[in-house]
Design an enzyme around this catalytic site. Structure first.
Site, short mmCIF file in Angstrom:
data_model
loop_
_atom_site.label_atom_id
_atom_site.label_comp_id
_atom_site.label_asym_id
_atom_site.label_seq_id
_atom_site.Cartn_x
_atom_site.Cartn_y
_atom_site.Cartn_z
N GLU A 195 19.94 53.18 15.64
CA GLU A 195 19.04 53.32 16.79
C GLU A 195 17.64 52.84 16.40
O GLU A 195 16.96 52.19 17.19
CB GLU A 195 18.99 54.78 17.24
CG GLU A 195 18.07 55.03 18.40
CD GLU A 195 17.95 56.49 18.73
OE1 GLU A 195 18.27 56.87 19.86
OE2 GLU A 195 17.52 57.26 17.84
N ASP B 69 23.79 45.51 27.14
CA ASP B 69 22.59 44.75 26.75
C ASP B 69 21.65 44.56 27.94
O ASP B 69 22.06 44.15 29.02
CB ASP B 69 22.99 43.39 26.18
CG ASP B 69 21.82 42.66 25.54
OD1 ASP B 69 20.93 43.33 24.97
OD2 ASP B 69 21.79 41.42 25.60
N HIS B 70 20.37 44.89 27.70
CA HIS B 70 19.31 44.80 28.70
C HIS B 70 19.62 45.63 29.94
O HIS B 70 19.38 45.23 31.06
CB HIS B 70 19.00 43.35 29.06
CG HIS B 70 18.26 42.65 27.98
ND1 HIS B 70 18.90 42.10 26.89
CD2 HIS B 70 16.94 42.45 27.79
CE1 HIS B 70 18.00 41.56 26.08
NE2 HIS B 70 16.80 41.77 26.60
N CYS C 292 11.32 61.81 24.03
CA CYS C 292 12.46 61.01 24.49
C CYS C 292 12.92 61.44 25.89
O CYS C 292 13.80 60.82 26.47
CB CYS C 292 13.61 61.11 23.50
SG CYS C 292 13.22 60.38 21.91
N HIS D 63 16.78 54.17 28.02
CA HIS D 63 17.43 55.39 28.48
C HIS D 63 16.41 56.53 28.50
O HIS D 63 15.30 56.39 28.01
CB HIS D 63 18.64 55.75 27.61
CG HIS D 63 18.29 56.14 26.21
ND1 HIS D 63 19.00 57.08 25.52
CD2 HIS D 63 17.32 55.73 25.36
CE1 HIS D 63 18.48 57.22 24.29
NE2 HIS D 63 17.47 56.40 24.19
N HIS E 35 15.28 50.89 23.04
CA HIS E 35 15.64 50.66 21.64
C HIS E 35 16.24 49.27 21.50
O HIS E 35 16.85 48.74 22.43
CB HIS E 35 16.71 51.66 21.17
CG HIS E 35 16.28 53.06 21.15
ND1 HIS E 35 15.46 53.59 20.18
CD2 HIS E 35 16.53 54.08 22.01
CE1 HIS E 35 15.25 54.86 20.43
NE2 HIS E 35 15.88 55.19 21.54
N HIS F 299 12.58 55.22 27.72
CA HIS F 299 12.10 54.46 26.56
C HIS F 299 13.24 53.56 26.10
O HIS F 299 14.38 53.73 26.51
CB HIS F 299 11.64 55.40 25.43
CG HIS F 299 12.76 56.20 24.84
ND1 HIS F 299 13.30 57.34 25.46
CD2 HIS F 299 13.47 56.04 23.70
CE1 HIS F 299 14.27 57.82 24.71
NE2 HIS F 299 14.39 57.06 23.63
#
Length: 175
Positions: free
Chosen positions: A164, A119-120, A73, A54, A81, A79
């Site tokens: 996170e 996810d992904h 960020c 994100h 997580h 970037h």
């Protein structure tokens, strides 16, 4: 030899520390009030991990304000997580099944609400909710809460906790 002096219940309460009083009231209750006769409340948590990227960027702020507020960020390329999410439900322990809810059902809800849509994924580009909502971990927790609350039986969802990073954790309880 010590003389026995009967005490009233009120006098006894002054002698017994506060944290022991519940025990006294339970032992003095009638048979229908024993802990076995009461409905028990349990908490179940299931942990699931997902990876997503994100960019923290608000459409309501200028580019300069976004850089100042979000720092690194706000990288235009984003970037990522490896999020760890804990979903906790709270409810009565069923006398017949011994469960608050079937963990297989909770696992299915988590798959549908968290894994499939998040996810992904690029949260900002792949998840419509974040088109106009900044994809902070706080807002990810709200997104998960709102969708889990729809997927689970009413009033069962207790808490969403998102790690996170190892040092940054967000807790949301629907408030």
């Amino acid at each position: 030899m010590c003389a026995f002096i009967p005490l009233s219940f009120r006098a006894l309460l002054w002698i017994i520390p506060r944290h022991c009083r519940l025990l006294v009231s339970l032992t003095m209750a009638g048979p229908s009030q024993t802990p076995q006769a009461q409905e028990r409340i349990g908490y179940i948590s299931r942990i699931q991990c997902f990876s997503a990227c994100h960019r923290l960027h608000s459409i309501h702020l200028s580019d300069e304000e976004n850089k100042r507020v979000y720092g690194k960020c706000n990288n235009p390329n984003g970037h990522g997580h490896n999020y760890k999410v804990e979903v906790t439900v709270r409810g009565k322990i069923d006398r017949l099944t011994g469960m608050v809810m079937n963990l297989t059902d909770l696992k299915k809800c988590i798959e549908d609400v968290i894994m499939t849509p998040l996810d992904h994924k690029n949260l900002d580009k792949d998840v419509p909710y974040f088109a106009n909502v900044v994809s902070t971990t706080e807002n990810v927790a709200v997104y998960i809460w709102d969708n889990m609350a729809k997927a689970l039986p009413p009033n069962l969802l207790y808490e969403i906790k998102i790690h996170e990073t190892d040092k940054n954790v967000v807790v949301y309880r629907g408030e």
